[in-house]
Design a protein around this motif. Structure first.
Motif, PDB file in Angstrom:
ATOM      1  N   LYS A  83      -9.154   2.863  14.618  1.00  0.00           N
ATOM      2  CA  LYS A  83      -8.089   3.087  15.597  1.00  0.00           C
ATOM      3  C   LYS A  83      -6.789   3.459  14.901  1.00  0.00           C
ATOM      4  CE  LYS A  83     -10.057  -0.277  18.788  1.00  0.00           C
ATOM      5  NZ  LYS A  83      -9.827  -1.548  19.493  1.00  0.00           N
ATOM      6  N   HIS A  84      -6.857   3.745  13.617  1.00  0.00           N
ATOM      7  CA  HIS A  84      -5.692   4.088  12.789  1.00  0.00           C
ATOM      8  C   HIS A  84      -4.702   2.925  12.670  1.00  0.00           C
ATOM      9  CE1 HIS A  84      -7.226   8.072  14.016  1.00  0.00           C
ATOM     10  NE2 HIS A  84      -6.906   8.395  12.778  1.00  0.00           N
ATOM     11  N   GLU A  85      -5.199   1.694  12.730  1.00  0.00           N
ATOM     12  CA  GLU A  85      -4.357   0.510  12.581  1.00  0.00           C
ATOM     13  C   GLU A  85      -4.492  -0.005  11.155  1.00  0.00           C
ATOM     14  OE1 GLU A  85      -4.938  -1.261  17.096  1.00  0.00           O
ATOM     15  OE2 GLU A  85      -6.331  -1.882  15.513  1.00  0.00           O
ATOM     16  N   ALA A  86      -3.361  -0.269  10.507  1.00  0.00           N
ATOM     17  CA  ALA A  86      -3.398  -0.827   9.157  1.00  0.00           C
ATOM     18  C   ALA A  86      -3.917  -2.254   9.232  1.00  0.00           C
ATOM     19  CB  ALA A  86      -2.005  -0.790   8.534  1.00  0.00           C
ATOM     20  N   ARG A  87      -4.931  -2.569   8.437  1.00  0.00           N
ATOM     21  CA  ARG A  87      -5.522  -3.910   8.433  1.00  0.00           C
ATOM     22  C   ARG A  87      -5.016  -4.730   7.249  1.00  0.00           C
ATOM     23  NH1 ARG A  87      -6.698  -5.404  12.794  1.00  0.00           N
ATOM     24  NH2 ARG A  87      -8.256  -6.823  12.025  1.00  0.00           N
ATOM     25  N   ARG A  88      -4.894  -4.088   6.068  1.00  0.00           N
ATOM     26  CA  ARG A  88      -4.460  -4.790   4.860  1.00  0.00           C
ATOM     27  C   ARG A  88      -3.714  -3.832   3.951  1.00  0.00           C
ATOM     28  NH1 ARG A  88      -9.486  -6.153   5.210  1.00  0.00           N
ATOM     29  NH2 ARG A  88     -10.320  -4.823   3.567  1.00  0.00           N
ATOM     30  N   VAL A  89      -2.773  -4.388   3.193  1.00  0.00           N
ATOM     31  CA  VAL A  89      -2.109  -3.659   2.119  1.00  0.00           C
ATOM     32  C   VAL A  89      -2.276  -4.493   0.858  1.00  0.00           C
ATOM     33  CG1 VAL A  89       0.091  -2.799   1.232  1.00  0.00           C
ATOM     34  CG2 VAL A  89      -0.409  -2.612   3.665  1.00  0.00           C
ATOM     35  N   GLU A  90      -2.730  -3.868  -0.213  1.00  0.00           N
ATOM     36  CA  GLU A  90      -2.896  -4.545  -1.498  1.00  0.00           C
ATOM     37  C   GLU A  90      -2.012  -3.841  -2.522  1.00  0.00           C
ATOM     38  OE1 GLU A  90      -7.056  -4.523  -2.527  1.00  0.00           O
ATOM     39  OE2 GLU A  90      -7.631  -5.218  -0.530  1.00  0.00           O
ATOM     40  N   ILE A  91      -1.139  -4.600  -3.158  1.00  0.00           N
ATOM     41  CA  ILE A  91      -0.224  -4.038  -4.149  1.00  0.00           C
ATOM     42  C   ILE A  91      -0.479  -4.741  -5.480  1.00  0.00           C
ATOM     43  CG2 ILE A  91       2.188  -3.651  -4.761  1.00  0.00           C
ATOM     44  CD1 ILE A  91       2.795  -3.877  -1.724  1.00  0.00           C
ATOM     45  N   ASP A  92      -0.702  -3.948  -6.516  1.00  0.00           N
ATOM     46  CA  ASP A  92      -0.935  -4.509  -7.842  1.00  0.00           C
ATOM     47  C   ASP A  92       0.279  -5.329  -8.267  1.00  0.00           C
ATOM     48  OD1 ASP A  92      -0.833  -4.541 -10.864  1.00  0.00           O
ATOM     49  OD2 ASP A  92      -2.798  -3.600 -10.548  1.00  0.00           O
ATOM     50  N   PRO A  93       0.080  -6.565  -8.737  1.00  0.00           N
ATOM     51  CA  PRO A  93       1.207  -7.436  -9.122  1.00  0.00           C
ATOM     52  C   PRO A  93       2.105  -6.839 -10.200  1.00  0.00           C
ATOM     53  CG  PRO A  93      -0.852  -8.674  -9.084  1.00  0.00           C
ATOM     54  CD  PRO A  93      -1.205  -7.237  -8.870  1.00  0.00           C
ATOM     55  N   ASP A  94       1.595  -5.946 -11.028  1.00  0.00           N
ATOM     56  CA  ASP A  94       2.414  -5.333 -12.074  1.00  0.00           C
ATOM     57  C   ASP A  94       3.571  -4.512 -11.500  1.00  0.00           C
ATOM     58  OD1 ASP A  94       0.806  -6.465 -14.012  1.00  0.00           O
ATOM     59  OD2 ASP A  94      -0.440  -4.658 -14.255  1.00  0.00           O
ATOM     60  N   LEU A  95       3.472  -4.125 -10.254  1.00  0.00           N
ATOM     61  CA  LEU A  95       4.542  -3.343  -9.631  1.00  0.00           C
ATOM     62  C   LEU A  95       5.764  -4.203  -9.289  1.00  0.00           C
ATOM     63  CD1 LEU A  95       2.538  -0.987  -7.264  1.00  0.00           C
ATOM     64  CD2 LEU A  95       3.659  -0.407  -9.409  1.00  0.00           C
TER      65      LEU A  95
ATOM     66  N   LEU B 220       7.590   2.018  -4.599  1.00  0.00           N
ATOM     67  CA  LEU B 220       6.576   1.223  -3.905  1.00  0.00           C
ATOM     68  C   LEU B 220       6.411   1.687  -2.458  1.00  0.00           C
ATOM     69  CD1 LEU B 220       4.617  -1.115  -4.048  1.00  0.00           C
ATOM     70  CD2 LEU B 220       6.494  -2.654  -3.489  1.00  0.00           C
ATOM     71  N   GLU B 221       7.505   1.944  -1.780  1.00  0.00           N
ATOM     72  CA  GLU B 221       7.425   2.428  -0.395  1.00  0.00           C
ATOM     73  C   GLU B 221       6.717   3.774  -0.330  1.00  0.00           C
ATOM     74  OE1 GLU B 221      11.499   0.234   1.197  1.00  0.00           O
ATOM     75  OE2 GLU B 221      11.537   2.371   0.704  1.00  0.00           O
ATOM     76  N   ASP B 222       7.017   4.653  -1.265  1.00  0.00           N
ATOM     77  CA  ASP B 222       6.362   5.963  -1.295  1.00  0.00           C
ATOM     78  C   ASP B 222       4.863   5.824  -1.548  1.00  0.00           C
ATOM     79  OD1 ASP B 222       8.782   7.209  -0.812  1.00  0.00           O
ATOM     80  OD2 ASP B 222       9.108   7.785  -2.919  1.00  0.00           O
ATOM     81  N   LEU B 223       4.511   4.899  -2.447  1.00  0.00           N
ATOM     82  CA  LEU B 223       3.096   4.678  -2.738  1.00  0.00           C
ATOM     83  C   LEU B 223       2.357   4.134  -1.515  1.00  0.00           C
ATOM     84  CD1 LEU B 223       3.302   3.197  -6.342  1.00  0.00           C
ATOM     85  CD2 LEU B 223       2.339   5.421  -5.691  1.00  0.00           C
ATOM     86  N   ILE B 224       3.002   3.241  -0.779  1.00  0.00           N
ATOM     87  CA  ILE B 224       2.369   2.694   0.433  1.00  0.00           C
ATOM     88  C   ILE B 224       2.158   3.794   1.466  1.00  0.00           C
ATOM     89  CG2 ILE B 224       2.709   1.154   2.403  1.00  0.00           C
ATOM     90  CD1 ILE B 224       4.056  -0.808   0.413  1.00  0.00           C
TER      91      ILE B 224
END
Length: 127
Positions: free
Chosen positions: A63-75, A87-91
């Protein structure tokens, strides 16, 4: 050999046409049910998009709904404005990647059904 009158020929043609329409309606109903099932399956699909060589991942459903976002802790090594903007651009890039993959999945699933009717694969279906 039997001679058929014009009326008999017309009646035979009409009966054949009615049967053909009935068969077509049955086929359309079957395809409609298959499309409904495919849409339900697609709504349950989860697709992962990623950016920054896997540093940011986002999972969306059918349904084009975001379920999860995973960001590497090194960021998170610093708190500068530039790092936050990156980070915002990468997301955003990860989300767009997931949407494009979902659209490809949708096209594959629905395109197979449309092909049975001779509809071109690039034809935009209304669902």
């Amino acid at each position: 050999m039997q001679n058929l009158t014009s009326t008999q020929l017309n009646q035979s043609t009409l009966e054949g046409s009615v049967k053909g329409i009935g068969d077509l309606m049955k086929q359309a109903q079957q395809v409609s049910q298959q499309m409904q099932q495919a849409q339900e399956e697609l709504a349950k699909v989860e697709i992962t998009g990623e950016s920054g060589a896997g540093l940011v991942k986002i999972v969306i459903n059918g349904k084009h709904e975001a379920r999860r976002v995973e960001i590497d802790p090194d960021l998170f090594s610093g708190n500068s404005v530039e790092e936050r903007q990156v980070l915002e651009d990468l997301i955003a890039a990860a989300f767009n990647n997931a949407v494009h993959r979902l659209e490809a999945e949708h096209k594959d699933k629905m395109g197979g059904l449309a092909a049975g009717f001779g509809i071109p694969s690039d034809f935009k279906l209304p669902f």
